[in-house]
Design a protein around this motif. Structure first.
Motif, short mmCIF file in Angstrom:
data_model
loop_
_atom_site.label_atom_id
_atom_site.label_comp_id
_atom_site.label_asym_id
_atom_site.label_seq_id
_atom_site.Cartn_x
_atom_site.Cartn_y
_atom_site.Cartn_z
N LEU A 11 -21.14 46.21 -1.75
CA LEU A 11 -21.67 45.44 -0.63
C LEU A 11 -22.33 46.31 0.44
CD1 LEU A 11 -18.94 42.72 0.04
CD2 LEU A 11 -21.11 42.48 -1.15
N PHE A 12 -22.09 47.60 0.44
CA PHE A 12 -22.57 48.46 1.51
C PHE A 12 -24.08 48.41 1.68
CE2 PHE A 12 -18.93 51.72 2.03
CZ PHE A 12 -18.05 50.68 2.24
N SER A 13 -24.81 48.67 0.62
CA SER A 13 -26.27 48.74 0.77
C SER A 13 -26.84 47.36 1.09
CB SER A 13 -26.91 49.30 -0.49
OG SER A 13 -26.62 48.49 -1.61
N MET A 71 -18.44 41.91 10.02
CA MET A 71 -17.09 41.64 9.52
C MET A 71 -17.02 41.84 8.00
SD MET A 71 -14.95 41.08 11.88
CE MET A 71 -13.63 40.51 10.84
N CYS A 72 -18.08 41.46 7.30
CA CYS A 72 -18.14 41.68 5.85
C CYS A 72 -18.03 43.16 5.54
CB CYS A 72 -19.45 41.11 5.29
SG CYS A 72 -19.78 41.57 3.58
N LEU A 73 -18.80 43.95 6.24
CA LEU A 73 -18.79 45.40 6.01
C LEU A 73 -17.42 46.00 6.37
CD1 LEU A 73 -20.75 47.55 5.02
CD2 LEU A 73 -21.45 47.91 7.37
N CYS A 101 -17.18 36.13 4.48
CA CYS A 101 -17.97 36.47 5.68
C CYS A 101 -19.45 36.63 5.34
CB CYS A 101 -17.44 37.74 6.33
SG CYS A 101 -15.89 37.52 7.20
N LEU A 102 -19.73 37.26 4.21
CA LEU A 102 -21.11 37.42 3.78
C LEU A 102 -21.76 36.06 3.51
CD1 LEU A 102 -23.45 39.28 3.07
CD2 LEU A 102 -22.50 39.49 0.76
N LEU A 103 -21.03 35.17 2.87
CA LEU A 103 -21.55 33.81 2.61
C LEU A 103 -21.84 33.07 3.92
CD1 LEU A 103 -19.41 32.54 -0.39
CD2 LEU A 103 -21.88 32.87 -0.32
#
Length: 131
Positions: A11-13, A71-73, A101-103
């Motif tokens: 998920l980082f990039s 928050m996702c990161l 969180c990403l969604l």
């Protein structure tokens, strides 16, 4: 169920690029608002005020988009730490929470883009008869 430490790292990039795009949107809208505010100070137009109100809503959405992106990161990094320390189940749940969180961030992004498209269509509506 097991999760490797590399999975949250994926998920980082993506998250970093999304946050950069959100920041660019924020800066562009902030510049437009400053310009419209200056125009409104010179000529108190109701149309300008409505545009500023619309852009203010979009700024609020972008702020929440950024919040959930960060928050996702954060949760992804924390999940990696827990996986590294051997807390597999907690790491899995935190990674799931980071995906949620990403969604949410992407859903808010879609909402903000929809508002932008509606505003542009309204702005261009007087041209429909000319072409």
């Amino acid at each position: 169920m097991t999760l490797s430490i590399e999975t949250p790292a994926l998920l980082f990039s993506a998250t970093s690029l999304i946050l950069l795009a959100y920041t660019n949107r924020f800066l562009t809208i902030a510049q437009i608002i400053r310009s419209l505010k200056k125009s409104y100070d010179e000529e108190e137009s109701k149309l300008i005020l409505l545009e500023i109100k619309n852009l203010n809503l979009r700024l609020t959405l972008i702020r929440y988009m950024q919040l959930f992106g960060v928050m996702c990161l954060f949760l992804s990094v924390f999940a990696m730490l827990l996986l590294f320390l051997g807390h597999q189940l907690t790491g899995i749940y935190l990674f799931g929470l980071s995906l949620l969180c990403l969604l949410i961030s992407l859903g808010l992004s879609f909402w903000e883009i929809s508002i932008s498209v509606k505003a542009l269509r309204l702005h261009l509506s007087d041209l429909n008869d000319k072409y």
